[in-house]
Design a protein around this motif. Structure first.
Motif, PDB file in Angstrom:
ATOM      1  N   PHE A  52       0.728  -1.208   0.181  1.00 30.41           N
ATOM      2  CA  PHE A  52       0.059  -0.137   0.139  1.00 30.41           C
ATOM      3  C   PHE A  52       0.859   1.233   0.026  1.00 30.41           C
ATOM      4  O   PHE A  52       0.776   2.153  -0.685  1.00 30.41           O
ATOM      5  N   PHE A  53       2.048   1.281   0.739  1.00 31.31           N
ATOM      6  CA  PHE A  53       2.908   2.466   0.878  1.00 31.31           C
ATOM      7  C   PHE A  53       3.845   2.558  -0.368  1.00 31.31           C
ATOM      8  O   PHE A  53       4.688   3.586  -0.276  1.00 31.31           O
ATOM      9  N   LEU A  54       3.804   1.419  -1.136  1.00 34.92           N
ATOM     10  CA  LEU A  54       4.774   1.551  -2.357  1.00 34.92           C
ATOM     11  C   LEU A  54       4.369   2.870  -3.071  1.00 34.92           C
ATOM     12  O   LEU A  54       5.511   3.630  -3.538  1.00 34.92           O
ATOM     13  N   ILE A  55       3.205   3.100  -3.172  1.00 38.22           N
ATOM     14  CA  ILE A  55       2.661   4.236  -3.967  1.00 38.22           C
ATOM     15  C   ILE A  55       3.116   5.374  -3.687  1.00 38.22           C
ATOM     16  O   ILE A  55       3.974   6.290  -4.297  1.00 38.22           O
ATOM     17  N   PRO A  56       2.812   6.137  -2.461  1.00 40.28           N
ATOM     18  CA  PRO A  56       3.142   7.442  -1.877  1.00 40.28           C
ATOM     19  C   PRO A  56       4.741   7.408  -2.022  1.00 40.28           C
ATOM     20  O   PRO A  56       5.464   8.310  -2.221  1.00 40.28           O
ATOM     21  N   PHE A  57       5.523   6.093  -1.638  1.00 39.70           N
ATOM     22  CA  PHE A  57       6.850   6.311  -1.403  1.00 39.70           C
ATOM     23  C   PHE A  57       7.738   6.324  -2.664  1.00 39.70           C
ATOM     24  O   PHE A  57       8.599   7.385  -2.813  1.00 39.70           O
ATOM     25  N   LEU A  58       7.144   5.935  -3.859  1.00 45.99           N
ATOM     26  CA  LEU A  58       7.914   6.076  -5.331  1.00 45.99           C
ATOM     27  C   LEU A  58       7.324   7.251  -5.849  1.00 45.99           C
ATOM     28  O   LEU A  58       8.132   7.955  -6.632  1.00 45.99           O
ATOM     29  N   LEU A  59       6.090   7.966  -5.354  1.00 51.95           N
ATOM     30  CA  LEU A  59       5.767   9.240  -5.854  1.00 51.95           C
ATOM     31  C   LEU A  59       6.553  10.255  -4.960  1.00 51.95           C
ATOM     32  O   LEU A  59       7.199  11.330  -5.741  1.00 51.95           O
ATOM     33  N   GLY A 340      -2.545   8.520  10.951  1.00 49.90           N
ATOM     34  CA  GLY A 340      -1.380   8.723  10.248  1.00 49.90           C
ATOM     35  C   GLY A 340      -1.296   7.779   9.063  1.00 49.90           C
ATOM     36  O   GLY A 340      -0.729   8.315   8.022  1.00 49.90           O
ATOM     37  N   SER A 341      -1.840   6.698   8.880  1.00 51.59           N
ATOM     38  CA  SER A 341      -1.941   6.104   7.601  1.00 51.59           C
ATOM     39  C   SER A 341      -2.902   6.953   6.539  1.00 51.59           C
ATOM     40  O   SER A 341      -2.325   6.940   5.350  1.00 51.59           O
ATOM     41  N   GLY A 342      -3.902   7.644   6.839  1.00 56.46           N
ATOM     42  CA  GLY A 342      -4.496   8.298   5.939  1.00 56.46           C
ATOM     43  C   GLY A 342      -3.627   9.578   5.584  1.00 56.46           C
ATOM     44  O   GLY A 342      -3.557  10.078   4.222  1.00 56.46           O
ATOM     45  N   PHE A 343      -3.151  10.371   6.415  1.00 63.51           N
ATOM     46  CA  PHE A 343      -2.207  11.638   6.319  1.00 63.51           C
ATOM     47  C   PHE A 343      -1.208  11.198   5.431  1.00 63.51           C
ATOM     48  O   PHE A 343      -0.842  11.901   4.398  1.00 63.51           O
ATOM     49  N   PHE A 344      -0.305  10.274   5.798  1.00 67.11           N
ATOM     50  CA  PHE A 344       0.950  10.012   5.132  1.00 67.11           C
ATOM     51  C   PHE A 344       0.963   9.344   3.656  1.00 67.11           C
ATOM     52  O   PHE A 344       1.684   9.247   2.974  1.00 67.11           O
ATOM     53  N   PHE A 345      -0.452   8.794   3.422  1.00 65.25           N
ATOM     54  CA  PHE A 345      -0.545   8.143   2.170  1.00 65.25           C
ATOM     55  C   PHE A 345      -1.040   9.370   1.184  1.00 65.25           C
ATOM     56  O   PHE A 345      -0.647   9.717   0.136  1.00 65.25           O
ATOM     57  N   SER A 346      -2.027  10.111   1.829  1.00 64.44           N
ATOM     58  CA  SER A 346      -2.771  11.275   0.953  1.00 64.44           C
ATOM     59  C   SER A 346      -1.884  12.530   0.798  1.00 64.44           C
ATOM     60  O   SER A 346      -1.611  13.067  -0.355  1.00 64.44           O
ATOM     61  N   LEU A 347      -0.788  12.712   1.561  1.00 64.53           N
ATOM     62  CA  LEU A 347       0.257  13.837   1.305  1.00 64.53           C
ATOM     63  C   LEU A 347       1.068  13.665   0.227  1.00 64.53           C
ATOM     64  O   LEU A 347       1.143  14.461  -0.789  1.00 64.53           O
ATOM     65  N   PRO A 348       1.825  12.551  -0.181  1.00 61.72           N
ATOM     66  CA  PRO A 348       2.650  12.634  -1.266  1.00 61.72           C
ATOM     67  C   PRO A 348       1.648  12.419  -2.599  1.00 61.72           C
ATOM     68  O   PRO A 348       2.191  13.161  -3.683  1.00 61.72           O
ATOM     69  N   VAL A 349       0.617  11.761  -2.562  1.00 56.55           N
ATOM     70  CA  VAL A 349      -0.439  11.752  -3.616  1.00 56.55           C
ATOM     71  C   VAL A 349      -0.706  13.307  -3.951  1.00 56.55           C
ATOM     72  O   VAL A 349      -0.836  13.607  -5.197  1.00 56.55           O
ATOM     73  N   LEU A 350      -1.218  14.044  -2.909  1.00 54.07           N
ATOM     74  CA  LEU A 350      -1.491  15.499  -3.345  1.00 54.07           C
ATOM     75  C   LEU A 350      -0.285  16.032  -3.624  1.00 54.07           C
ATOM     76  O   LEU A 350      -0.541  17.020  -4.708  1.00 54.07           O
TER      77      LEU A 350
END
Length: 363
Positions: A52-59, A340-350
């Motif tokens: 799940f966190f691979l997406i925001p991490f790579l972004l 934290g899961s919601g924030f730390f995923f949403s921020l990189p995507v945003l």
């Protein structure tokens, strides 16, 4: 000849810092949270958290390669100073809450498992004073210290699994999907910030790493190795203690170290694991304190943020004394992980979306 240092982190130092921040979570209440959700398939939740966190991490890796600035500077650049300030405030709030809750959790571990007659205040005072001594020496010292102890912690983790292998029963992990695959995916996503929060927070310190290649290599390897360690140990806990017995064990890692025996050296083996755990925890909380001071310095525009380390450490101790018992801290950590899961995923995507939009607008 002694070479002058540039005060920045290399690949191995950054790998060690991220590894200690993530991998040591196998020793606290994180396994209990996963087992509470995934039952006998709790070992699969870290896999879904990782994916799940691979997406925001790579972004974020792509954004860092493009802008070559830290996460706060990137947020200010893409969203403006006002929203950048809001993001910084959320960062420091989550970082402080994480530090306080985890600090109290580790104090409870020490009292429950090793020093039952010592007060919470004394444990917190000694532990945080040690962390402060490491943090106050600066990021380079934190990285060097982490690199010194990481190989020993990696080797000890492998040896611990080897020592208890004969007592593990693979049949305990069946049925393989536990409560159902959808529940496992949902649980892995809900608590994914156990991995994602620290890896995203480390992007704050990206400018303190020598090269982008070093940051990329260290973050990818530490992210992967830490996730694999959590999966292996979660499976070991279930195969050793079985479900539902394992769910009633607050700190399965520390019980596992007590069961590790090498002939007549069983007591000495446990002491080695305890010593390494103490050192790993000290470095972990040293970087937490350092990041909190760094964020507060950014928020109030105070460049000499190292001066904030001592008062912040005192505040963390006071706040960590507030929970009355283990269960309050456990529930607070579950809630914090979900937020934290919601924030730390949403921020990189945003940020990625804003960057793409501004890029197209310029064209």
């Amino acid at each position: 000849m002694i070479k002058a240092t540039d005060g920045k982190l290399g690949t191995r130092e950054l790998f060690s810092i991220i590894f200690l921040m993530l991998a040591i979570k196998v020793t606290d209440t994180t396994p209990s949270i996963f087992l509470n959700t995934g039952i006998n398939a709790g070992w699969m939740l870290p896999i879904f958290s990782f994916l799940f966190f691979l997406i925001p991490f790579l972004l974020l890796l792509g954004l860092f390669r493009k802008h070559q600035v830290g996460l706060i500077e990137m947020a200010n650049k893409l969203t403006g100073k006002f929203f950048g300030g809001v993001i910084t405030f959320i960062f420091i709030s989550l970082s402080m809450a994480t530090t306080v809750i985890n600090t109290r959790s580790y104090a409870d571990i020490v009292i429950t498992m090793y020093y039952p007659h010592t007060s919470v205040f004394m444990i917190l005072l000694v532990a945080m004073a040690t962390c402060l001594l490491v943090a106050i020496r600066g990021l380079e010292t934190i990285g060097s210290t982490a690199w010194l102890i990481t190989p020993a912690i990696l080797v000890s983790a492998v040896l611990l699994i080897i020592f208890v292998t004969k007592d593990l029963d693979p049949g305990f992990i069946f049925p393989i999907a536990g409560p159902g695959m959808w529940d496992l995916i949902k649980g892995g996503v809900s608590y994914s910030s156990f991995l994602g929060s620290d890896i995203i927070i480390l992007f704050l310190l990206a400018p303190f790493v020598r090269t982008y290649k070093s940051f990329q290599k260290a973050s990818i390897w530490s992210f992967s190795v830490s996730s694999a360690k959590m999966v292996i140990f979660m499976a070991a806990f279930i195969m050793m203690f079985d479900y539902p017995s394992v769910e009633s064990i607050a700190y399965p890692y520390h019980h596992l170290t007590r069961l590790a025996a090498v002939g007549a050296l069983s007591n000495h083996v446990e002491a080695i694991f305890l010593g390494l755990w103490f050192m790993g925890a000290a470095v972990r909380f040293a970087i937490y304190i350092y990041i909190c001071a760094f964020l507060l310095g950014k928020l109030i525009r105070f460049n000499e943020f190292e001066g904030l380390l001592l008062p912040l450490t005192g505040l963390i101790i006071l706040l960590a004394l507030m929970p009355d018992n283990y269960f309050q801290g456990f529930e607070a950590r579950k809630l914090l992980l979900k937020i934290g899961s919601g924030f730390f995923f949403s921020l990189p995507v945003l940020l990625w979306g804003i960057d793409r939009f501004k890029g197209r607008k310029k064209k």
